[in-house]
Write a protein that holds these residues in place. Structure first.
Motif, mmCIF file in Angstrom:
data_model
loop_
_atom_site.group_PDB
_atom_site.id
_atom_site.type_symbol
_atom_site.label_atom_id
_atom_site.label_comp_id
_atom_site.label_asym_id
_atom_site.label_seq_id
_atom_site.Cartn_x
_atom_site.Cartn_y
_atom_site.Cartn_z
ATOM 1 N N LEU A 132 17.899 24.218 16.987
ATOM 2 C CA LEU A 132 16.643 23.214 16.124
ATOM 3 C C LEU A 132 17.913 22.641 15.522
ATOM 4 O O LEU A 132 17.230 21.709 14.355
ATOM 5 N N ARG A 168 20.066 22.564 9.711
ATOM 6 C CA ARG A 168 20.113 20.907 9.986
ATOM 7 C C ARG A 168 20.064 19.881 11.771
ATOM 8 O O ARG A 168 21.160 20.321 12.233
ATOM 9 N N HIS A 173 16.639 15.900 10.705
ATOM 10 C CA HIS A 173 15.515 17.470 10.392
ATOM 11 C C HIS A 173 16.468 18.326 9.570
ATOM 12 O O HIS A 173 17.245 18.373 10.214
ATOM 13 N N GLU A 174 15.428 19.097 8.691
ATOM 14 C CA GLU A 174 16.470 20.160 8.105
ATOM 15 C C GLU A 174 15.211 21.742 7.367
ATOM 16 O O GLU A 174 13.637 21.008 7.344
ATOM 17 N N LEU A 175 15.328 22.556 8.002
ATOM 18 C CA LEU A 175 14.616 23.747 8.131
ATOM 19 C C LEU A 175 15.057 25.232 7.670
ATOM 20 O O LEU A 175 15.779 24.727 7.368
ATOM 21 N N SER A 176 13.897 25.610 6.928
ATOM 22 C CA SER A 176 14.676 26.783 5.081
ATOM 23 C C SER A 176 13.872 27.816 6.755
ATOM 24 O O SER A 176 12.412 28.214 6.673
ATOM 25 N N ILE A 177 14.576 28.446 7.496
ATOM 26 C CA ILE A 177 14.631 30.335 7.963
ATOM 27 C C ILE A 177 14.824 30.773 7.352
ATOM 28 O O ILE A 177 15.711 31.394 7.908
ATOM 29 N N VAL A 205 9.737 28.500 16.559
ATOM 30 C CA VAL A 205 8.703 28.249 15.318
ATOM 31 C C VAL A 205 8.249 27.777 14.745
ATOM 32 O O VAL A 205 7.300 27.909 13.648
ATOM 33 N N HIS A 206 7.204 27.267 16.363
ATOM 34 C CA HIS A 206 5.809 27.052 16.273
ATOM 35 C C HIS A 206 5.019 28.056 15.361
ATOM 36 O O HIS A 206 3.988 28.400 15.966
ATOM 37 N N VAL A 219 8.702 29.390 8.123
ATOM 38 C CA VAL A 219 9.434 28.634 8.441
ATOM 39 C C VAL A 219 9.295 27.410 7.546
ATOM 40 O O VAL A 219 7.928 27.059 7.454
ATOM 41 N N ARG A 220 10.178 26.812 6.529
ATOM 42 C CA ARG A 220 9.910 25.432 5.688
ATOM 43 C C ARG A 220 10.790 24.130 6.104
ATOM 44 O O ARG A 220 12.052 24.418 6.327
ATOM 45 N N GLU A 221 9.641 22.932 6.551
ATOM 46 C CA GLU A 221 10.223 22.053 7.079
ATOM 47 C C GLU A 221 11.029 21.162 5.490
ATOM 48 O O GLU A 221 9.972 21.880 4.844
#
Length: 153
Positions: free
Chosen positions: A87, A108, A117-121, A139-140, A145-147
């Motif tokens: 990720l 990131r 790409h950046e995610l908040s997990i 993630v899916h 999980v927020r993109e």
């Protein structure tokens, strides 16, 4: 910030998390000293401690003695799903200052110097923290999980 000496004691340069539960074991202060969460009087814009005696060395905190530095510091670790999908790397993280535990990771994926790409997990999606990487739920298949939208310059 020291309440007694009314001045800056040290700058926070990192954090040490318990890999089993995400709780803060200590805050890294400079290169050699650490601050235990029990010595924090209040944490607002600045972290307030009684005095510089609150700082100690890594060897004096029992929980840190048994863990390597790479195990407890989440920054810049590779983040992968249980299925092996990469990720990105931990760019930043959010800490719940009341509970003194990890709230979420900001991950990131970059190409050269561009953030692609950046995610908040959320912390609840972390499966395991290893010395070289952090494994999270697929993630899916997870909720929360927020993109984060990223603009490429």
């Amino acid at each position: 910030m020291s309440d007694q000496a009314e001045g800056v004691v040290s700058l926070i340069t990192g954090v040490h998390l318990d890999p089993e539960n995400g709780k803060i074991i200590a805050l890294q202060c400079g290169f050699k000293q650490v601050l235990s969460p029990v010595d924090i009087l209040k944490w607002k814009r600045m972290i307030h401690v009684r005095d510089s005696e609150s700082l100690t060395t890594r060897e004096h905190l029992l929980r840190l003695q048994s863990l390597s530095k790479d195990m407890t510091n989440p920054l810049y670790k590779l983040v992968c799903t249980e299925n092996g999908e990469v990720l990105g790397r931990v760019y930043n993280f959010i800490v719940d200052t009341k509970l003194m535990e990890l709230f979420s990771l900001i991950v990131r994926r970059k190409f050269l110097w561009f953030t692609m790409h950046e995610l908040s997990i959320p912390h609840k999606n972390i499966v395991e923290i290893l010395e070289d990487k952090i494994i999270v739920k697929d993630v899916h298949a997870t909720e929360g999980v927020r993109e984060i939208e990223v603009e490429v310059a």
